[in-house]
Design an enzyme around this catalytic site. Structure first.
Site, PDB file in Angstrom:
ATOM      1  N   GLU A   1      -7.313   4.049  -6.554  1.00 29.33           N
ATOM      2  CA  GLU A   1      -8.746   4.218  -6.287  1.00 29.33           C
ATOM      3  C   GLU A   1      -9.281   5.417  -7.070  1.00 29.33           C
ATOM      4  OE1 GLU A   1      -9.488   3.271  -1.801  1.00 29.33           O
ATOM      5  OE2 GLU A   1      -8.144   4.969  -1.944  1.00 29.33           O
TER       6      GLU A   1
ATOM      7  N   ASP B   1      -3.035   4.616  -2.315  1.00 31.88           N
ATOM      8  CA  ASP B   1      -4.094   5.063  -1.419  1.00 31.88           C
ATOM      9  C   ASP B   1      -4.583   6.464  -1.795  1.00 31.88           C
ATOM     10  OD1 ASP B   1      -5.558   4.685   1.148  1.00 31.88           O
ATOM     11  OD2 ASP B   1      -4.448   6.495   1.695  1.00 31.88           O
TER      12      ASP B   1
ATOM     13  N   ASP C   1       0.858  -1.167   0.000  1.00 33.89           N
ATOM     14  CA  ASP C   1       0.000   0.000   0.000  1.00 33.89           C
ATOM     15  C   ASP C   1       0.907   1.232   0.000  1.00 33.89           C
ATOM     16  OD1 ASP C   1      -2.599   1.328   0.460  1.00 33.89           O
ATOM     17  OD2 ASP C   1      -3.149  -0.607   1.330  1.00 33.89           O
TER      18      ASP C   1
ATOM     19  N   HIS D   1     -11.071  -3.372   3.245  1.00 31.44           N
ATOM     20  CA  HIS D   1     -11.046  -3.171   4.699  1.00 31.44           C
ATOM     21  C   HIS D   1     -11.883  -1.970   5.126  1.00 31.44           C
ATOM     22  CE1 HIS D   1      -8.173  -0.610   2.749  1.00 31.44           C
ATOM     23  NE2 HIS D   1      -8.153   0.159   3.812  1.00 31.44           N
ATOM     24  N   ASP D   2     -12.528  -1.293   4.193  1.00 30.70           N
ATOM     25  CA  ASP D   2     -13.325  -0.109   4.518  1.00 30.70           C
ATOM     26  C   ASP D   2     -14.825  -0.372   4.486  1.00 30.70           C
ATOM     27  OD1 ASP D   2     -11.033   1.447   4.752  1.00 30.70           O
ATOM     28  OD2 ASP D   2     -11.073   2.067   2.660  1.00 30.70           O
TER      29      ASP D   2
HETATM   30  C1  NOJ Z   1      -8.356   4.777   1.959  1.00 28.20           C
HETATM   31  C2  NOJ Z   1      -8.106   3.575   2.806  1.00 28.20           C
HETATM   32  O1  NOJ Z   1      -8.663   2.454   2.194  1.00 28.20           O
HETATM   33  C3  NOJ Z   1      -8.669   3.843   4.178  1.00 28.20           C
HETATM   34  O2  NOJ Z   1      -8.649   2.703   4.990  1.00 28.20           O
HETATM   35  C4  NOJ Z   1      -7.909   4.970   4.802  1.00 28.20           C
HETATM   36  O3  NOJ Z   1      -8.514   5.322   6.030  1.00 28.20           O
HETATM   37  C5  NOJ Z   1      -7.897   6.199   3.917  1.00 28.20           C
HETATM   38  N1  NOJ Z   1      -7.629   5.903   2.536  1.00 28.20           N
HETATM   39  C6  NOJ Z   1      -6.859   7.191   4.388  1.00 28.20           C
HETATM   40  O4  NOJ Z   1      -5.572   6.731   4.126  1.00 28.20           O
END
Ligand code: NOJ
Length: 563
Positions: free
Chosen positions: A256, A207, A98, A334-335
């Protein structure tokens, strides 16, 4: 054209903190990854994407980096990292890290210098971040520069008394955003990226990649997300990284970007463009929100699942990228909550709906990502107390819910349904203490259902969720699923999930009921020659049929049968 390794890959997203504790401190680590390398091999994945492993105060579980050149003590040492990369490579598995470029931790030495006018390096580092002077109201009260909202709820500005300025943070206040208009900052970030490449990684997940540029006019606006999302200039930055770092070093990049247009998607991942190789899109992720809920607002309010919209999102990206660039498919990361609890049924139809989710996703074209625990049907958490949760986002939002009139029970239920922590509980290896994750107290509680839902219980059972995942991943390769052409059957229907995927090997047909009720479907295509390969409900192919809750079947007609 030679196929790159990632074009037909299955990537395993590994949330290192919760994967396996190798040193008995209750936290997952690189030793755990090395010890469990056989899991990746057995499951048949091609690459492991490791969530952030850098030195960090862990305000946001490592997305807040205080030193990119060091490993978090929680996760091991640089030697452990190197050993993991070598071990993975020795088993033919690629490693993806990451890469966090949008912000650092406020404990990063750059920010420490930036915020302190007496620091010897203040002049150099101040502009590595984004600062604005306060505003004042008619009474002379200090006000934030804008009302922009952060992604974690609450404003994006925090005051720094020593410089009498506000700094910008679009995530937590411990994660100040970097200033991408500062060339020295970029030079330092490039050195970091190159250093990571030289460690031997095969790819990056970048990220927050569409947030790198901000609207430097700082107009006052609410919530203002569009002033720091997908602004045109962020493509220039990503292109620079691609051209100077990713492409020449042969590392895969995936980033993303939510609602990219066709034109934008081509910039990101077009075969003749330099930014990324693959795009992570989110259109399918939150298709069950009750937007009218005024208490647990936005993603936090659970509503009716819009199956049609889920299909449309996958189809949209598939169509848009066809012939232009590589698509990615995944259920969640994971979000988001666990897919089985979110879009499936984690009680009465647990195993059946897990297989339905498996078949419907992974026979679509594109590179696949599987999220840790999905392969054994892990569920959302069963936490009863607020302090069972760990995520920084949870605590701000809990206060928000309460301030809007929620009861404690209502707020807790929203968290159990929707919080990011749902996807972050320890991996359930076996039915022993702490699910075999650790010999100590885990950093986050193991979900109580580990006695029934665990890997050991599923390994030798040919009917288990795990064994079905293995089989599907083998079939993806055998049938060249990733490179096929997707066509939905009855796309407009809001209950069924049915499609064909035409691949170099033949036609795959997936027929599934996404709902907890019986439905009638019609298959207006020639069914001759299709043979069943997977099913959670027996063999029932016919031009019209009634599907019981979560029925799902996979058929194939190979090219020889076609001839
Ligand atoms: C996206 C990540 O997937 C998330 O888990 C994170 O909190 C934010 N970016 C900030 O880095």
């Amino acid at each position: 054209m030679n196929q790159a390794w990632w074009q037909d890959a299955v990537i395993y997203q590994c949330y290192i903190r919760s994967f396996k504790d190798g040193n008995g401190d209750g936290i997952g680590d690189f030793r755990g990854l090395i010890d469990k390398i056989d899991h990746f091999v057995d499951l048949g994945v091609d690459a492991v994407w490791v969530s952030p492993h850098y030195k960090s105060p862990m305000d946001d579980n490592g997305y807040d980096v205080s030193d990119y050149y060091q490993v978090s003590e929680d996760y091991g040492t640089l030697d452990d990292v190197r050993e993991f990369i070598d071990t993975a490579h020795g088993h033919g598995i690629k490693v993806i890290f990451d890469l966090i470029l949008n912000h650092t931790s406020d404990e990063h030495p750059w920010f420490q210098a930036a915020k302190d006018p007496t620091h010897p390096d203040h002049a150099k580092y101040h502009d590595y971040y984004i600062w604005q002077p306060p505003k004042y109201d008619a009474e002379g009260n200090r006000m934030k520069p804008t009302r922009w909202l952060s992604w974690f709820g609450g404003g994006v500005w925090d005051y720094n008394e020593p410089t009498d300025e506000y700094y910008l943070h679009i995530f937590s206040k411990k994660m100040p955003d970097l200033n991408w208009r500062n060339e020295n900052m970029k030079t330092d970030l490039k050195a970091i990226t190159k250093w990571l490449i030289d460690l031997g990684v095969d790819g990056f997940r970048i990220d927050a990649s569409n947030h790198l540029e901000k609207n430097w006019d700082f107009p006052d606006d609410y919530p203002g997300y569009h002033h720091f999302s997908s602004l045109p200039k962020h493509h220039e930055y990503l292109e620079e990284w691609g051209r100077e770092l990713f492409q020449p070093n042969g590392v895969m990049a995936m980033g993303e970007a939510g609602g990219a247009s066709k034109e934008e998607a081509e910039k990101y991942v077009g075969y003749d463009h330099n930014e990324f190789d693959m795009l992570i899109h989110f259109g399918h992720c939150w298709q069950d929100c009750d937007w009218d809920n005024q208490i647990t607002t936005g993603k936090w309010a659970k509503g009716r699942l819009n199956v049609k919209a889920v299909k449309e999102s996958f189809f949209h990206f598939d169509k848009m990228l066809r012939g232009i660039g590589q698509n990615l498919i995944y259920w969640h990361n994971h979000d988001q909550p666990r897919i089985l609890s979110h879009y499936g049924n984690d009680t009465e139809y647990r195993v059946k709906s897990a297989k339905m989710l498996l078949y419907t996703l992974y026979f679509m074209p594109g590179t696949a990502i599987v999220y840790q625990g999905e392969e054994i049907g892990m569920t959302n958490v069963d936490y009863q107390r607020l302090d069972d949760f760990r995520d920084v986002e949870v605590f701000t939002e809990y206060e928000n819910f309460m301030s809007r009139g929620a009861t404690h029970d209502m707020a807790m239920q929203a968290l159990r349904d929707r919080a990011r922590d749902n996807a972050r509980s320890p991996f359930q290896w076996n039915d022993g203490p702490q699910a075999g994750f650790t010999t100590a107290t885990p950093w986050m509680n193991v979900v109580g259902n580990y006695r029934t839902i665990n890997l050991a219980a599923q390994q030798d059972d040919p009917d288990s969720i795990y064994r079905h995942y293995k089989r599907v991943f083998q079939l993806r390769k055998q049938w060249q699923v990733a490179g096929g052409t997707l066509a939905f059957i009855d796309l407009a229907d809001d209950d069924s999930y049915m499609y064909t995927n035409d691949t170099a090997q033949g036609t795959i047909l997936v027929v599934a009921n996404f709902r907890n009720k019986a439905i009638d479907v019609r298959l207006a295509l020639d069914l001759d020659g299709f043979e069943m390969v997977l099913s959670n409900c027996g063999d029932k192919l016919a031009p019209t049929l009634t599907l019981a809750p979560y029925d799902a079947m996979v058929y194939v007609k190979t090219k020889e049968q076609d001839a």
